[in-house]
Scaffold this motif. Structure first.
Motif: not given
Length: 379
Positions: A11-19, A21-23
């Motif tokens: 699984y590849v999870l990308i956080n593009k935001s500046a904050a 995140k919780i998954v």
């Protein structure tokens, strides 16, 4: 990504935001042998330790996190089940029976016990569910029993769980399939009145009434109160005196006093007090109020535009004031032509009983000017 060569899942999870995140993962989504790698502002594909029993993971800003789940030497495939389409039910049905198809443990070469269970998330809509015992075939029957007189959405989740002692890594033993059911026991039709292009008043006549006709709450079976409001732009050409509407009347009277020659844009809105969890309770129309001199006739006080009723439609849809048009074509939201024909007379009736529920467009064509209107069909 499934990797057959080493029996693993990535699984590849990308956080593009500046904050941050919780998954969240359910515990049965995580194999015993699960590794995590992360690239961020301070990490370069670094291995991240996963505490036992972890289900929540932090994704730093502007980061890429990779989870690798390994089945080890035991090549296990997850259970399978065909998706169930979302359903919209109108009225007050007692129940909905659904055949769950394509049930399998995913591994024809292994002897695995498979447990099938189901749950729902909105007890206000569903009273209870029943699921026939799974006997090793490829199907089972699920029945939803509804609470009477309640509108809303419920999500039903079917869970397939393998019980396989050989799968020591706990690799992909569970499959979940969810679908939505909307129960609509009342669709509120919006109120409406016959639209205007221009209302004409004479400068020399003093106070005059503009009449809007065809007022209705839109729901014959329900008694509704209507709230009517008037608003105008550049009303220096006239004074707004009063708006008169009596509940149950089919006309709205707008009393104005002209002051000088000219035209202003006016808007009249009408709102009913009906239940609007489904449907709409608001309608408005913009038109010109034009102050003319005494030499101009105002016999054509109202020049009605095309109206569509009811909208949303069920069995049929009526278009009024279409005498100036010659042909019509109906298109689905995707652009597929549904039907076409000639227009004769001031009204056009569409038989929408066979239309699938959804959004449609109707194109009306004259010699020099096509127009397009949108409407909905809801059964």
């Amino acid at each position: 990504f499934w990797h057959e060569e080493d029996n693993s899942m990535t699984y590849v999870l990308i956080n593009k935001s500046a904050a941050e995140k919780i998954v969240n993962f359910d515990s049965y989504d995580m194999a015993t042998d699960t590794r995590m790698f992360r690239t961020s502002a301070t990490e370069n594909c670094e291995a991240i330790k996963i505490p036992a029993g972890s289900e929540s993971f932090l994704l730093p800003p502007m980061s890429v996190s990779t989870f690798v789940l390994s089945g080890g030497e035991y090549n296990n495939h997850p259970p399978t089940i065909e998706n169930v389409k979302d359903t919209i039910l109108i009225g007050t049905p007692d129940s909905l029976a659904i055949v769950l198809r394509g049930i399998s443990d995913g591994d024809t070469d292994k002897d695995q016990d498979l447990e099938v269970t189901a749950s729902f998330d909105n007890p206000a809509v569903i009273d209870r569910i029943s699921l026939s015992a799974y006997t090793g075939t490829d199907s089972a029957q699920l029945v939803l029993y509804f609470d009477k007189g309640v509108s809303g959405e419920t999500i039903t989740t079917v869970l397939l769980t393998e019980n396989d002692t050989a799968n020591t890594n706990g690799f992909m033993p569970v499959t979940r399939m969810s679908f939505s059911t909307w129960l609509i026991n009342y669709v509120n039709q919006p109120p409406y009145f016959n639209e205007l292009d221009t209302a004409y008043i004479k400068l020399s006549k003093g106070q005059q009434a503009i009449t809007l006709t065809g007022v209705t709450g839109g729901n014959e079976e329900v008694e509704e109160e209507l709230d009517v409001e008037f608003w105008a732009v550049h009303d220096r050409y006239f004074d707004f005196d009063s708006l008169i509407y009596e509940q149950g009347d089919s006309n709205i009277y707008i009393w104005v006093t002209p002051k000088r020659l000219g035209a202003a844009i006016a808007r009249v809105s009408i709102t009913d007090n009906g239940e609007t969890i489904f449907g709409d309770n608001y309608f408005e129309d913009e038109f010109f109020i034009k102050v003319m001199d005494s030499g101009v006739s105002t016999d054509d006080l109202q020049n009605p535009r095309i109206t569509l009723f009811p909208n949303p439609a069920d069995q049929s849809l009526k278009l009024s004031n279409v005498a100036d048009y010659e042909r019509y074509s109906v298109f689905s939201l995707s652009g597929r032509k549904i039907e076409a024909g000639l227009i004769s007379g001031d009204a056009l009736y569409l038989d929408t009983e066979s239309y699938p529920a959804g959004i449609y467009y109707i194109k009306l064509t004259a010699a020099d000017r096509p127009v397009i209107y949108k409407f909905m069909v809801s059964h």
